[in-house]
Scaffold this motif. Structure first.
Motif, PDB file in Angstrom:
ATOM      1  N   ALA A  23      90.413 -56.124 -71.417  1.00  0.00           N
ATOM      2  CA  ALA A  23      91.080 -56.453 -72.228  1.00  0.00           C
ATOM      3  C   ALA A  23      90.231 -58.027 -72.984  1.00  0.00           C
ATOM      4  O   ALA A  23      89.939 -58.082 -74.619  1.00  0.00           O
ATOM      5  CB  ALA A  23      92.467 -56.744 -71.765  1.00  0.00           C
ATOM      6  N   LYS A  60      86.936 -58.072 -73.305  1.00  0.00           N
ATOM      7  CA  LYS A  60      85.921 -57.930 -73.989  1.00  0.00           C
ATOM      8  C   LYS A  60      85.821 -56.916 -74.905  1.00  0.00           C
ATOM      9  O   LYS A  60      85.283 -57.636 -76.447  1.00  0.00           O
ATOM     10  CB  LYS A  60      84.810 -56.584 -72.872  1.00  0.00           C
ATOM     11  N   ILE A  97      89.517 -54.518 -80.442  1.00  0.00           N
ATOM     12  CA  ILE A  97      89.742 -53.168 -80.935  1.00  0.00           C
ATOM     13  C   ILE A  97      90.003 -52.092 -81.912  1.00  0.00           C
ATOM     14  O   ILE A  97      90.353 -51.349 -82.267  1.00  0.00           O
ATOM     15  CB  ILE A  97      87.849 -53.066 -80.866  1.00  0.00           C
ATOM     16  N   ILE A 101      87.735 -42.215 -72.183  1.00  0.00           N
ATOM     17  CA  ILE A 101      87.290 -43.093 -71.503  1.00  0.00           C
ATOM     18  C   ILE A 101      87.585 -43.242 -69.989  1.00  0.00           C
ATOM     19  O   ILE A 101      87.110 -43.967 -68.890  1.00  0.00           O
ATOM     20  CB  ILE A 101      88.038 -44.339 -72.354  1.00  0.00           C
ATOM     21  N   ARG A 120      81.726 -44.311 -72.371  1.00  0.00           N
ATOM     22  CA  ARG A 120      81.677 -45.393 -73.069  1.00  0.00           C
ATOM     23  C   ARG A 120      82.289 -44.932 -74.565  1.00  0.00           C
ATOM     24  O   ARG A 120      81.608 -43.868 -75.311  1.00  0.00           O
ATOM     25  CB  ARG A 120      80.381 -46.056 -72.743  1.00  0.00           C
ATOM     26  N   GLY A 121      82.572 -45.497 -75.215  1.00  0.00           N
ATOM     27  CA  GLY A 121      83.599 -45.431 -76.777  1.00  0.00           C
ATOM     28  C   GLY A 121      82.371 -45.951 -77.288  1.00  0.00           C
ATOM     29  O   GLY A 121      81.294 -46.652 -77.482  1.00  0.00           O
ATOM     30  N   GLY A 126      79.215 -52.506 -71.236  1.00  0.00           N
ATOM     31  CA  GLY A 126      79.668 -51.949 -70.109  1.00  0.00           C
ATOM     32  C   GLY A 126      78.957 -51.440 -68.954  1.00  0.00           C
ATOM     33  O   GLY A 126      77.842 -51.077 -69.113  1.00  0.00           O
ATOM     34  N   SER A 127      79.292 -50.431 -68.189  1.00  0.00           N
ATOM     35  CA  SER A 127      78.643 -49.575 -67.325  1.00  0.00           C
ATOM     36  C   SER A 127      79.771 -48.486 -67.572  1.00  0.00           C
ATOM     37  O   SER A 127      78.664 -47.150 -67.168  1.00  0.00           O
ATOM     38  CB  SER A 127      78.929 -49.772 -65.709  1.00  0.00           C
ATOM     39  N   GLY A 169      84.554 -48.714 -65.221  1.00  0.00           N
ATOM     40  CA  GLY A 169      85.560 -49.284 -64.973  1.00  0.00           C
ATOM     41  C   GLY A 169      87.505 -48.826 -64.639  1.00  0.00           C
ATOM     42  O   GLY A 169      87.996 -48.915 -63.970  1.00  0.00           O
ATOM     43  N   LEU A 170      87.294 -48.125 -66.051  1.00  0.00           N
ATOM     44  CA  LEU A 170      88.734 -47.489 -66.118  1.00  0.00           C
ATOM     45  C   LEU A 170      88.824 -46.099 -65.157  1.00  0.00           C
ATOM     46  O   LEU A 170      90.644 -44.992 -64.499  1.00  0.00           O
ATOM     47  CB  LEU A 170      89.045 -47.129 -67.136  1.00  0.00           C
ATOM     48  N   ALA A 171      87.432 -45.587 -65.169  1.00  0.00           N
ATOM     49  CA  ALA A 171      87.653 -44.344 -63.956  1.00  0.00           C
ATOM     50  C   ALA A 171      87.659 -44.432 -62.427  1.00  0.00           C
ATOM     51  O   ALA A 171      88.709 -43.812 -62.002  1.00  0.00           O
ATOM     52  CB  ALA A 171      85.860 -43.683 -63.658  1.00  0.00           C
ATOM     53  N   PHE A 175      97.486 -50.786 -71.902  1.00  0.00           N
ATOM     54  CA  PHE A 175      97.165 -49.754 -70.828  1.00  0.00           C
ATOM     55  C   PHE A 175      98.171 -50.572 -69.642  1.00  0.00           C
ATOM     56  O   PHE A 175      98.523 -51.506 -69.704  1.00  0.00           O
ATOM     57  CB  PHE A 175      95.990 -50.935 -69.971  1.00  0.00           C
TER      58      PHE A 175
HETATM   59  P1  ADP Z   1      83.017 -50.472 -69.867  1.00  0.00           P
HETATM   60  O1  ADP Z   1      82.347 -50.631 -68.774  1.00  0.00           O
HETATM   61  O2  ADP Z   1      82.530 -50.138 -70.832  1.00  0.00           O
HETATM   62  O3  ADP Z   1      84.641 -51.028 -70.614  1.00  0.00           O
HETATM   63  P2  ADP Z   1      85.189 -48.558 -68.747  1.00  0.00           P
HETATM   64  O4  ADP Z   1      86.204 -48.013 -67.946  1.00  0.00           O
HETATM   65  O5  ADP Z   1      86.215 -49.788 -68.801  1.00  0.00           O
HETATM   66  O6  ADP Z   1      83.966 -48.842 -69.050  1.00  0.00           O
HETATM   67  O7  ADP Z   1      86.086 -48.576 -70.335  1.00  0.00           O
HETATM   68  C1  ADP Z   1      85.066 -47.305 -70.754  1.00  0.00           C
HETATM   69  C2  ADP Z   1      85.346 -47.054 -72.440  1.00  0.00           C
HETATM   70  O8  ADP Z   1      86.566 -47.585 -72.966  1.00  0.00           O
HETATM   71  C3  ADP Z   1      85.009 -48.498 -72.613  1.00  0.00           C
HETATM   72  O9  ADP Z   1      83.627 -48.507 -73.394  1.00  0.00           O
HETATM   73  C4  ADP Z   1      85.258 -48.878 -74.311  1.00  0.00           C
HETATM   74  O10 ADP Z   1      85.089 -47.793 -75.430  1.00  0.00           O
HETATM   75  C5  ADP Z   1      87.497 -48.362 -74.071  1.00  0.00           C
HETATM   76  N1  ADP Z   1      88.290 -49.190 -73.742  1.00  0.00           N
HETATM   77  C6  ADP Z   1      88.674 -49.743 -72.888  1.00  0.00           C
HETATM   78  N2  ADP Z   1      89.732 -50.825 -72.619  1.00  0.00           N
HETATM   79  C7  ADP Z   1      89.313 -51.215 -73.782  1.00  0.00           C
HETATM   80  C8  ADP Z   1      90.489 -51.832 -75.036  1.00  0.00           C
HETATM   81  N3  ADP Z   1      90.878 -52.649 -74.347  1.00  0.00           N
HETATM   82  N4  ADP Z   1      89.885 -52.428 -76.274  1.00  0.00           N
HETATM   83  C9  ADP Z   1      89.003 -51.418 -76.480  1.00  0.00           C
HETATM   84  N5  ADP Z   1      88.947 -50.067 -76.066  1.00  0.00           N
HETATM   85  C10 ADP Z   1      88.230 -50.125 -74.590  1.00  0.00           C
END
Ligand code: ADP
Length: 673
Positions: free
Chosen positions: A578, A580, A608, A618, A624-625, A635-636, A639-641, A666
């Motif tokens: 959030a 970033k 964004i 994601i 990564r988006g 980013g790596s 995180g979400l995984a 989320f």
């Molecule tokens: P990263 O290290 O790239 O954040 P994450 O697995 O946490 O890796 O997230 C994967 C992707 O999900 C991000 O690269 C981004 O594109 C998208 N994303 C995650 N959280 C957000 C958010 N709060 N707002 C916008 N895009 C997000």
């Protein structure tokens, strides 16, 4: 070692696959195809042979049915002139040893006088009539002559005399200007003596018809005239007695002169009469012409008891066959058969005999290619043509075998196995190819993501380390002067190292989760307390970034069973994202909502946002988006995984609502303990 490019690896795999599977598949497929073709060729040959046999059987049936016709037509009743004749029989006649011909059955309009069966008689030979004729013609005393004739009508028992008296009476009525009486008498004559000849040569019915026609014309009765003239023409077309060509001509001429001019029915009768006349003349030519029974080896049927010979007649007027055979006492009998009529009448039976299983399509075409007969069950097949034997008209017999569909035939025949093999090989090849391409693509995509991950993680690790190192150096060389600045440096270093530690935790956890090694230590947790502590630890960073976090904390929160560190990691990863991806918006809302059986934790930013196409992806590892990458946000991609795995391990749910440019929320739902 030089790294292999994914493109060249893919090409190699395709090459190996082609060599190991496609090429053998093609060879096997070709062999199967050859097998099918050979099988087809064999069946086609067999089919041809069967059709040839069928055509032979068809012609043999025609031959033997000729013999049956002869048997039927030469039965005694026919030869004595009394039997029923066949509609295809145009003429049946005998020639005795002296050479004189006798017509027994025929469909001719008229006959030459030598073939007429009744000899002409001299008119006026009746003695009793003489007085009447004298009164009529010499003294012209018509009423007395009439009385005389009528007396005769009642008294005589001789039909010839009676006809004479009727005709003369009618004539007298006419002379005496009593047309209706005359007409009535003529009607009676026509009705009673249809098949009789007056004086042995005049067809009395036709003559009476002509008289009625004349009277109705004179009295202007047009309807009657039309009817009678039609009836008379039908008489001419189907004569009920034999008379000669002169008689025919005379009536034909008279009718065409008297007939009403515009009557299509009459016109078509005249047309038919012309055709029949041409046929009659042609047939008479044959009957009186040269002997048709030349002993040509081509016009004999084999093995028949009559020594039958057959000649085809093909003229503009007639398509027929001339059959000829010797009866006892060297009497030669011949018949002419109308071949089209004959073939139509016997074809059904002939086909039934030779094709019991209804597997043949049969057509007969004449020499102009017009269809004479057809029995078609399935029109889609191609026909083989067989010419009729020389002694029959030069027509064609077209036969085709009624085969079931291609697939069914293949299944039934030996080639079915080839077809199965063929289809199986093709299917396996296609399946194998699709599978290889699918796994190859996944593998290559993962590889690409992994290498991106390594470079991303290296960057992420490097930047906090660099800033820690810089600050340590400055402190070490006493370059930070005030105590206040020193304390700020220490807390910044602490925060950077915490960030580093979270990052390393993420990587370690991720690797444990990948090989299912991750263990959770479950305890009762108060999420509110945990969250407050966590937010406390991020305060400095928030301040630095100018972000404002609003946390809605509930009054009372039920406990959950969970792994403290893992849940902290969930908080960290979601809040870190959030932060970033907040973009220009500086507001982040966090809420904890206790429900009946669950606690709902939401992290909402106004940043964004995430495009719909990315919203599923994601949560996959390394993904990564594209927008963050474009904007240079680090980013790596794991995180979400990790969040997803942890929430699933706690039997909870993770959902996302987001719109590009408007922000993301989320939502985590975890069951209470
Ligand atoms: P990263 O290290 O790239 O954040 P994450 O697995 O946490 O890796 O997230 C994967 C992707 O999900 C991000 O690269 C981004 O594109 C998208 N994303 C995650 N959280 C957000 C958010 N709060 N707002 C916008 N895009 C997000």
């Amino acid at each position: 070692m030089k790294p292999t490019k994914p493109g060249s690896r893919r090409n190699k795999i395709i090459l190996y696959y082609t060599l190991a599977v496609v090429l053998p598949g093609i060879v096997l497929g070709y062999l199967a195809y050859r097998g099918i073709r050979n099988d087809q060729a064999l069946r086609e040959k067999e089919n041809l042979r069967r059709l040839e046999i069928s055509s032979q059987a068809f012609f043999n049936e025609i031959d033997s049915s000729f013999v049956q016709v002869i048997d039927k037509q030469t039965s005694d009743s026919i030869l004595s002139g009394s039997g029923q004749s066949d509609p295809s029989l145009l003429a049946l006649f005998v020639k005795d040893s002296s050479g004189s011909k006798k017509l027994i059955v025929h469909q001719l309009l008229y006959l030459p006088s030598e073939l007429l069966t009744i000899e002409p008689q001299l008119s006026g030979s009746f003695a009793s009539q003489k007085e009447g004729l004298r009164l009529e013609f010499v003294e012209r005393r018509y009423p007395e002559a009439l009385r005389f004739y009528q007396d005769m009508i009642f008294k005589t028992t001789n039909s010839e005399e009676k006809i004479q008296a009727l005709v003369t009476s009618a004539r007298l009525y006419n002379k005496m200007n009593q047309p209706n009486q005359a007409k009535a008498l003529y009607y009676e004559i026509r009705k009673e003596y249809q098949g009789s000849l007056l004086n042995g040569q005049i067809p009395i019915a036709l003559m009476a018809g002509l008289e009625i026609l004349k009277i109705s014309k004179a009295t202007g009765e047009n309807d009657e005239m039309r009817n009678i003239s039609r009836q008379c023409l039908e008489f001419l077309l189907h004569p009920s007695c034999e008379y000669d060509e002169d008689q025919f001509d005379m009536f034909y001429q008279s009718f065409s002169e008297i007939s009403p001019e515009t009557d299509p029915a009459n016109d078509s009768l005249f047309e038919e009469l012309d055709t029949q006349r041409a046929r009659t003349d042609y047939l008479l030519g044959i009957l009186s012409g040269q002997d048709q029974t030349q002993t040509n080896s081509n016009n004999h049927f084999k093995g028949d008891k009559y020594g039958l010979s057959c000649t085809s007649i093909n003229s503009g007027e007639l398509t027929a066959v001339y059959l000829s055979w010797i009866r006892n006492n060297s009497v030669q009998t011949s018949m002419v058969i109308d071949f089209p009529v004959y073939l139509k009448s016997i074809s059904e039976n002939v086909i039934k005999k030779l094709d019991t299983g209804s597997s043949l399509n049969v057509k007969v075409e004449d020499d102009n290619g017009s269809l004479i007969f057809s029995r078609v069950i399935n029109e889609e097949t191609s026909y083989l043509s067989f010419p009729f034997p020389e002694y029959l008209p030069q027509w064609e017999l077209l036969l085709s075998e009624n085969r079931p569909g291609f697939i069914v035939t293949l299944m039934k025949a030996g080639s079915g196995i080839y077809l199965f093999a063929f289809i199986l090989i093709v299917l396996l090849m296609l399946l194998g190819f699709a599978f290889i391409m699918y796994t190859l693509n996944i593998e290559l995509r993962l590889n690409k993501l992994k290498s991106e991950f390594i470079s991303n993680v290296s960057h992420e690790l490097k930047s906090p380390l660099t800033s820690i190192r810089m600050m340590t150096e400055m402190l070490h060389h006493n370059r930070v002067e005030t105590e206040e600045r020193k304390s700020a440096y220490y807390s910044a270093m602490l925060e950077e190292s915490e960030h580093l530690s979270h990052l390393i935790d993420n990587i370690l956890d991720f690797s444990k989760m990948e090989d299912e090694r991750k263990k959770y230590e479950l305890t009762d947790l108060n999420l509110d307390e945990l969250l407050v502590k966590f937010l406390e630890s991020t305060r400095e960073r928030m301040k630095e970034l100018g972000l404002n976090i609003r946390y809605d904390s509930p009054d009372r929160v039920p406990l959950i069973r969970g792994d403290r560190d893992a849940i902290l990691q969930v908080f960290y990863n979601l809040v870190d994202n959030a932060m970033k991806f907040s973009g220009s918006s500086k507001q982040i809302d966090i809420s904890l909502i206790p429900g009946d059986n669950e606690i709902v934790f939401c992290v909402k930013d106004n940043g964004i946002g995430i495009p719909a196409k990315d919203q599923e992806k994601i949560f996959e590892r390394f993904y990564r988006g594209s927008e963050p990458q474009r904007m240079g946000i680090k980013g790596s991609g794991i995180g979400l995984a990790i969040v997803k795995k942890i929430i699933e391990a706690h039997k909870g749910h993770l959902t996302l609502e987001s719109k590009p440019g408007e922000g993301s929320t989320f939502t985590v739902r975890i069951p209470v303990s």
